[in-house]
Design a protein around this motif. Structure first.
Motif, PDB file in Angstrom:
ATOM      1  N   LEU A 112       0.788  -1.117   0.013  1.00  0.00           N
ATOM      2  CA  LEU A 112      -0.063   0.058   0.102  1.00  0.00           C
ATOM      3  C   LEU A 112       0.949   1.256  -0.146  1.00  0.00           C
ATOM      4  CD1 LEU A 112      -2.935  -0.917   2.438  1.00  0.00           C
ATOM      5  CD2 LEU A 112      -3.166  -0.547  -0.046  1.00  0.00           C
ATOM      6  N   GLU A 113       1.967   1.207   0.735  1.00  0.00           N
ATOM      7  CA  GLU A 113       2.872   2.436   0.782  1.00  0.00           C
ATOM      8  C   GLU A 113       3.275   2.754  -0.743  1.00  0.00           C
ATOM      9  OE1 GLU A 113       6.999   3.828   2.687  1.00  0.00           O
ATOM     10  OE2 GLU A 113       6.319   1.802   3.209  1.00  0.00           O
TER      11      GLU A 113
ATOM     12  N   ASN B 106       0.297   3.852  -3.003  1.00  0.00           N
ATOM     13  CA  ASN B 106      -0.166   5.407  -2.487  1.00  0.00           C
ATOM     14  C   ASN B 106       0.738   6.312  -3.014  1.00  0.00           C
ATOM     15  OD1 ASN B 106      -2.547   4.419  -1.386  1.00  0.00           O
ATOM     16  ND2 ASN B 106      -1.525   4.023   0.829  1.00  0.00           N
ATOM     17  N   SER B 107       1.970   6.025  -3.349  1.00  0.00           N
ATOM     18  CA  SER B 107       3.031   7.037  -3.819  1.00  0.00           C
ATOM     19  C   SER B 107       2.408   7.446  -5.255  1.00  0.00           C
ATOM     20  CB  SER B 107       4.304   6.323  -3.742  1.00  0.00           C
ATOM     21  OG  SER B 107       4.445   5.373  -4.857  1.00  0.00           O
TER      22      SER B 107
ATOM     23  N   ASN C 153      -0.508   8.265  -5.750  1.00  0.00           N
ATOM     24  CA  ASN C 153      -1.773   8.948  -5.819  1.00  0.00           C
ATOM     25  C   ASN C 153      -3.042   8.451  -6.356  1.00  0.00           C
ATOM     26  OD1 ASN C 153      -0.586  11.064  -4.090  1.00  0.00           O
ATOM     27  ND2 ASN C 153       0.438  11.812  -6.004  1.00  0.00           N
TER      28      ASN C 153
END
Length: 299
Positions: free
Chosen positions: A261-262, A265-266, A268
């Motif tokens: 997820l990290e 999520n980068s 966007n």
């Protein structure tokens, strides 16, 4: 415990089982998966003591089942086409099996007759395929075997009967530590039934795994990303498989949900979710990583 050691079974020049080796622990719900002709039924018949191995050995608690009545009295095999005595009723078969199986339970037999919608006085030969399977299951479970071998048992059963069968078998395994081996070509059918899976292909075992271990550390991710990244942009994630449909990206990724997820999520994302993998998806990813053509194996 079942031990399979370099087991080979031939029919003329064809090797139905080609030097396979693996083990099945007591109390397991073990699924045999593979296409038609993969060797599943031959394996079950050899395990049941119907066929003698042409090489290697198969042992049940350290003893060979072939021509061994002591071992056979502890196992029950329901073939793809269950056998019944000519013109017999379910009650007739119960009288027959109670003389063979030392743990036969009349009480359990009557309980099972109450659970399955079947008339024990009707001729089994006049019943539908699904009803005949129910009759075979009643006899098998009333025999209270330590090892229950099932070949395509769900074929012909309606969804209600399938769920009833699964619930009854789960209870038997929990209460008596019974070992169940079920052969099927349907991965989805076994997904919520088995705790171990063995994949057969052309007489060999491609692999045998614990289902929970297979599903740990591998995740399916769906995300809507604009612009759509290239697979190289997801480094250092361990991408097993990636598909793109417009702005929708589907990934199968090894690693923890947090690190996945990290990274996602980068970018966007407009939308992102992590989904549980089906058994079929886990198999496909494992097979492709191992270099096998999964479409050819399961077709």
């Amino acid at each position: 415990m079942i031990e399979v050691k370099n087991l080979t079974k031939k029919f003329n020049s064809v090797k139905a089982l080609d030097g396979i080796s693996f083990s099945i622990g007591s109390g397991s719900l073990f699924g045999l998966v593979g296409s038609n002709g993969a060797g599943k039924s031959t394996f079950l018949r050899t395990l049941a003591g119907i066929y003698a191995p042409d090489g290697g050995e198969i042992l049940i608690d350290g003893k060979s089942p072939f021509e061994n009545s002591q071992v056979k009295s502890r196992l029950y095999f329901i073939s793809d086409y269950p056998y019944f005595l000519p013109q017999s009723t379910l009650n007739d078969m119960a009288d027959f099996y109670k003389r063979i199986y030392p743990n036969w339970s009349r009480k359990r037999y009557e309980e099972l007759c109450g659970l399955f919608p079947i008339n024990a006085k009707d001729k089994i030969g006049n019943m539908s395929k699904g009803m005949q399977r129910q009759a075979a299951l009643i006899c098998a479970l009333a025999a209270r075997p330590d090892y229950l071998l099932l070949d395509e048992i769900f074929d012909g059963l309606d969804p209600v009967m399938r769920q009833l069968l699964k619930r009854i078998v789960f209870d038997e395994v929990a209460q008596r530590d019974m070992t169940v081996i079920v052969a099927s070509h349907n991965l989805r059918e076994l997904e919520d039934f088995c705790d171990h899976i063995g994949l057969f292909h052309k007489g060999g075992v491609v692999f045998e795994r614990d289902l929970d271990e297979m599903k740990l550390g591998i995740n399916k991710v769906q995300a809507v990303l604009k612009p759509t990244p290239d697979i190289r942009d997801f480094a250092p994630l361990d991408i097993v498989k990636m598909e793109k449909h417009g702005s929708l990206v589907s990934l199968v990724v090894r690693g923890s949900k947090e690190e996945i997820l990290e990274k996602i999520n980068s970018f966007n994302p407009i939308f992102v979710e992590i989904l549980p993998l089906t058994l079929e998806e886990v198999f496909i990813s494992e097979m492709e990583v191992a270099g096998y053509d999964i479409d050819n194996i399961l077709s």
